[in-house]
Scaffold this active site. Sequence first.
Site, mmCIF file in Angstrom:
data_model
loop_
_atom_site.group_PDB
_atom_site.id
_atom_site.type_symbol
_atom_site.label_atom_id
_atom_site.label_comp_id
_atom_site.label_asym_id
_atom_site.label_seq_id
_atom_site.Cartn_x
_atom_site.Cartn_y
_atom_site.Cartn_z
ATOM 1 N N TYR A 55 0.860 -1.177 0.000
ATOM 2 C CA TYR A 55 0.000 0.000 0.000
ATOM 3 C C TYR A 55 0.903 1.235 0.000
ATOM 4 O O TYR A 55 1.727 1.386 0.901
ATOM 5 C CB TYR A 55 -0.903 0.005 1.230
ATOM 6 C CG TYR A 55 -1.720 1.274 1.364
ATOM 7 C CD1 TYR A 55 -2.638 1.646 0.379
ATOM 8 C CD2 TYR A 55 -1.562 2.108 2.463
ATOM 9 C CE1 TYR A 55 -3.374 2.818 0.493
ATOM 10 C CE2 TYR A 55 -2.298 3.274 2.589
ATOM 11 C CZ TYR A 55 -3.208 3.620 1.596
ATOM 12 O OH TYR A 55 -3.930 4.786 1.703
ATOM 13 N N HIS B 274 -4.640 5.195 -2.422
ATOM 14 C CA HIS B 274 -5.829 6.048 -2.504
ATOM 15 C C HIS B 274 -5.418 7.400 -3.069
ATOM 16 O O HIS B 274 -4.376 7.929 -2.691
ATOM 17 C CB HIS B 274 -6.452 6.258 -1.114
ATOM 18 C CG HIS B 274 -6.957 4.987 -0.499
ATOM 19 N ND1 HIS B 274 -6.267 4.307 0.482
ATOM 20 C CD2 HIS B 274 -8.075 4.267 -0.745
ATOM 21 C CE1 HIS B 274 -6.958 3.228 0.820
ATOM 22 N NE2 HIS B 274 -8.055 3.169 0.093
#
Length: 168
Positions: free
Chosen positions: A81, A119
């Site tokens: 991530y 994100h």
Amino acid sequence: MGAGGREVPISLDGVRDKNLMQLMQLKKLNTALFPVRYNDKYYADALASAEFTNLAYYSDICVGAIACRLEKKEGGSVRVYIMTLGVLAPYRGLGIGTMLLNHVLDLCSKKNIGEIYLHVQTNNEDAINFYKKFGLEITDTIHNYYTNITPPDCHVVTKLIDQPQPKK
């Protein structure tokens, strides 16, 4: 090219545990680059991911960083991530962000990590286009992901990394 037509060296340096100077650099960069404040868990995750978290230096000045977290998925596989990737505005367009992201993508390949994601705020077209150049795609949109920034929505941007096939 730097001033006077000289090549200016751009280098990456992995963040190492217990290196407070690097941690302070990362905190300073994040304050300058992002509208959100990161908590201690962010920095602990960045340090725990050692070689996946890097600072970028332009002529010995810290101008960018990528900070990642390694996540275990069901079944034991790992994915990466990207918590943050940023380069100070005056140093954009020099390939520093590309160097940082390529470093992490190369590590994923070497370590047989099959997925990388992050994100991105839905209105951040520059970032979305940047990631698409590397084969990342929008795979989801989360409404009200962010608090205290507008728009509060984000895209989940993902890349499945081809694994080297075993020789037969």
